[in-house]
Scaffold this active site. Structure first.
Site, short mmCIF file in Angstrom:
data_model
loop_
_atom_site.label_atom_id
_atom_site.label_comp_id
_atom_site.label_asym_id
_atom_site.label_seq_id
_atom_site.Cartn_x
_atom_site.Cartn_y
_atom_site.Cartn_z
N ASN A 37 0.81 -1.22 0.00
CA ASN A 37 0.00 0.00 0.00
C ASN A 37 0.85 1.27 0.00
OD1 ASN A 37 -2.22 1.60 0.03
ND2 ASN A 37 -2.82 1.15 2.13
N HIS A 122 -13.34 -4.97 12.20
CA HIS A 122 -12.98 -3.58 12.52
C HIS A 122 -14.25 -2.85 12.97
CE1 HIS A 122 -8.98 -3.03 10.16
NE2 HIS A 122 -9.04 -4.19 10.77
N ARG A 147 -12.03 -5.44 16.79
CA ARG A 147 -11.00 -4.44 17.03
C ARG A 147 -11.72 -3.10 17.16
NH1 ARG A 147 -6.72 -2.06 12.77
NH2 ARG A 147 -8.48 -0.63 12.47
N TYR A 159 -6.10 7.26 13.01
CA TYR A 159 -6.01 5.99 12.29
C TYR A 159 -7.23 5.11 12.54
CZ TYR A 159 -5.44 1.16 11.55
OH TYR A 159 -5.70 -0.11 11.16
N ASP A 211 -5.55 -1.34 18.06
CA ASP A 211 -4.33 -1.08 17.29
C ASP A 211 -3.80 0.31 17.65
OD1 ASP A 211 -3.59 -1.46 13.71
OD2 ASP A 211 -2.33 -0.87 15.42
N HIS A 213 -1.00 1.44 16.50
CA HIS A 213 -0.43 1.87 15.21
C HIS A 213 0.90 2.60 15.38
CE1 HIS A 213 -1.01 2.75 10.86
NE2 HIS A 213 -1.76 1.68 10.96
N GLU A 237 -2.04 -3.95 19.70
CA GLU A 237 -1.24 -4.13 18.48
C GLU A 237 -0.35 -2.93 18.22
OE1 GLU A 237 -3.74 -4.75 15.11
OE2 GLU A 237 -2.22 -4.10 13.71
N GLU A 263 2.99 -6.30 11.39
CA GLU A 263 2.39 -6.12 10.06
C GLU A 263 3.34 -5.37 9.13
OE1 GLU A 263 -1.14 -3.85 11.22
OE2 GLU A 263 -0.43 -2.31 9.85
N ARG A 284 2.22 -10.83 13.13
CA ARG A 284 1.20 -10.23 12.26
C ARG A 284 1.54 -10.22 10.77
NH1 ARG A 284 -3.34 -8.47 12.30
NH2 ARG A 284 -3.11 -6.26 11.88
N HIS A 313 -2.23 -10.02 9.46
CA HIS A 313 -2.74 -8.75 8.94
C HIS A 313 -3.73 -9.07 7.82
CE1 HIS A 313 -1.40 -4.60 7.22
NE2 HIS A 313 -2.38 -4.45 8.08
N ASP A 317 -6.12 -3.47 2.00
CA ASP A 317 -5.00 -3.21 1.09
C ASP A 317 -4.10 -4.42 0.89
OD1 ASP A 317 -4.54 -1.43 3.78
OD2 ASP A 317 -2.70 -2.51 3.29
N GLU A 340 -7.31 -11.29 10.81
CA GLU A 340 -7.98 -10.00 10.62
C GLU A 340 -8.92 -10.08 9.42
OE1 GLU A 340 -5.26 -6.77 10.26
OE2 GLU A 340 -6.82 -5.25 10.13
N TRP A 403 2.98 7.36 11.78
CA TRP A 403 1.55 7.32 11.41
C TRP A 403 0.95 5.99 11.83
CZ3 TRP A 403 -1.03 4.08 7.83
CH2 TRP A 403 -2.41 4.36 7.77
O1 LIG Z 1 -5.16 -3.49 9.65
C1 LIG Z 1 -4.30 -3.01 10.43
O2 LIG Z 1 -4.03 -3.46 11.56
C2 LIG Z 1 -3.55 -1.84 9.99
O3 LIG Z 1 -2.75 -1.32 10.77
C3 LIG Z 1 -3.78 -1.33 8.60
C4 LIG Z 1 -2.67 -0.48 8.06
O4 LIG Z 1 -2.81 0.86 8.50
C5 LIG Z 1 -2.70 -0.54 6.55
O5 LIG Z 1 -2.54 -1.86 6.13
C6 LIG Z 1 -1.64 0.34 5.92
O6 LIG Z 1 -1.70 0.20 4.53
MG LIG Z 2 -2.34 -2.59 12.42
#
Ligand SMILES: O=C(O)C(=O)C[C@H](O)[C@H](O)CO
Ligand SMILES: [Mg+2]
Length: 403
Positions: A37, A122, A147, A159, A211, A213, A237, A263, A284, A313, A317, A340, A403
């Site tokens: 991605n 999600h 999640r 996010y 998450d 992130h 996560e 991930e 992941r 993961h 994407d 997931e 991010w």
């Molecule tokens: O699905 C998740 O746990 C993610 O963190 C998704 C990510 O932000 C995503 O795959 C980035 O492209």
């Molecule tokens: Mg993630």
């Protein structure tokens, strides 16, 4: 089983995907997911310029040898682009081998270890109440695990939460990176309230995941891990960026909240200290980013020695090709944890017909020889690629953050 052709299909049904198709002289072909991605064209260039020309004329049945040819032979080893390219080749070759053997991929790996694959949904919302509404909806669909991510007062864009209510969440939402503003303090003060509300509304049996992130420092992650212990999460996560694997040692010393990482990892070396020291509980890395089945089954076996399970993961994407292969892997792998599940758009599923099924919060693997996913090349052509970049994050003082 000589490879006579190999080429890429770059398409954007709902979002960008890169698919590698490897064709053998016998007519049997296999497909692999090469989607990274926000960096799709880097993998396209790597495959077209440095990999595909080396595949023509090779014996497709020699999966292990081809893997090492592409890994050791690259000289410049590892990294997300290289390992996504190797992952795409590997998934396509396992698809071919299973088709040639006339069996679904999970049989080739060792057969079923379970009848169905538990997934997590999600559940996101601009605030806690709208997140709870999503949890209720998904619990009614049969999910055993959710999640939860919600907006945070004082943070404009965060996010996991769609910008507008009811819209699908897609992080790569602009040609050049969007810039978001982050506040750790506002986040840390808010997120325990989210779990309090989830447990009060849905009780203790529901598996709850979250998450972070990559956005906390180790001591902040330790603080959060401790704060959420009363809510016994299934996992927290990416609590810290994990290039420095030692970061998780500090977190682990302070909390019993289970930790999931990986991930953005792409090789066993990213995990070695984490696994040997049992600083994490779930791995992941998706098959397509971790060098395919050939490499990820080694990571899963290594993790199993330390009671660590898989939690692949599975965002939108990663294409249905990666998800389909993952469901076979998840059906086989002894130390399975969870998968997931972020449903693809209908048009994505039309471009990538598949035999896996979702039912009552679980995936059910198909019996078609191979990984059970194909690509409709005519339909794919109708959806041209358009550059889309992941966002960047800045702290309120402008510091470029994770991010
Ligand atoms: O699905 C998740 O746990 C993610 O963190 C998704 C990510 O932000 C995503 O795959 C980035 O492209
Ligand atoms: Mg993630």
């Amino acid at each position: 089983m000589i490879i006579s052709d190999a080429y890429l299909i770059v398409t954007s049904p709902g979002r960008n995907f890169v698919t590698l198709k490897i064709v053998t002289e016998s007519g049997i072909y296999g497909i692999g997911d090469a989607t990274l991605n926000g960096r799709e064209m880097a993998v396209v260039a790597y495959l077209e310029e440095h990999v595909i020309p080396t595949l023509i004329g090779r014996d497709a049945s020699r999966i292990e040898d081809i893997w090492h040819y592409l890994y050791r032979g690259a000289y410049w080893r590892r990294g997300p682009v290289t390992m996504a390219a190797i992952g795409a080749v590997d998934l396509a070759l396992w698809d071919i081998k299973a088709k040639a053997a006339g069996m679904p991929l999970y049989q080739l790996l060792g057969g079923k270890s379970r009848e169905r694959v538990m997934t997590y949904a999600h559940c996101t919302g601009k605030d806690i109440e709208s997140c709870l509404t999503e949890v209720d909806k998904h619990v009614k669909q049969g999910y055993r695990a959710v999640r939860v991510q919600s907006g945070v007062p004082g943070i404009a864009t965060i996010y996991g939460v769609a910008k507008r209510e009811g819209e699908r969440y897609e992080p790569a939402d602009s040609e050049l990176p969007a810039e978001h503003v982050w506040s750790t303090e506002k986040y840390l003060n808010h997120v325990p309230k989210l779990f309090t509300a989830v447990r009060e509304r849905f009780g203790d049996d529901l598996h709850v995941l979250h998450d972070v992130h990559h956005r906390l420092t180790p001591i902040e992650a330790a603080r959060l891990g401790k704060a959420v212990e009363p809510f016994h999460l299934f996992w927290l996560e990416d609590c810290v960026p994990a290039e420095n694997q030692q970061s998780l040692k500090l977190v682990r010393e302070h909390t019993t909240t289970p930790l999931a990482i990986g991930e953005v990892f792409n090789s066993i070396h990213d995990y070695r200290e984490l696994i040997e020291n049992q600083w994490i509980d779930y791995i992941r890395t998706p098959l397509s980013h971790g060098g395919g089945i050939t490499h990820m089954r080694r990571v899963a076996d290594f993790a199993a020695l330390y009671h660590i399970r898989t939690g692949f993961h599975g965002p939108t994407d990663l294409s249905p090709v990666c998800l389909g292969a993952a469901i076979h892997f998840d059906t086989w792998v002894p130390n399975f944890g969870i998968q997931e599940h972020m449903p693809h758009e209908a048009i994505t599923d039309q471009v990538f017909p598949h035999d896996y099924r979702f039912e009552d919060g679980h995936f059910l693997v198909g019996e078609t020889p191979g990984h059970g996913v194909d690509i409709d090349e005519d339909l794919a052509r109708k959806y041209p690629y358009k550059r889309a970049s992941l966002p960047v994050n800045r702290l309120e003082d402008g510091t470029l953050w994770h991010w």
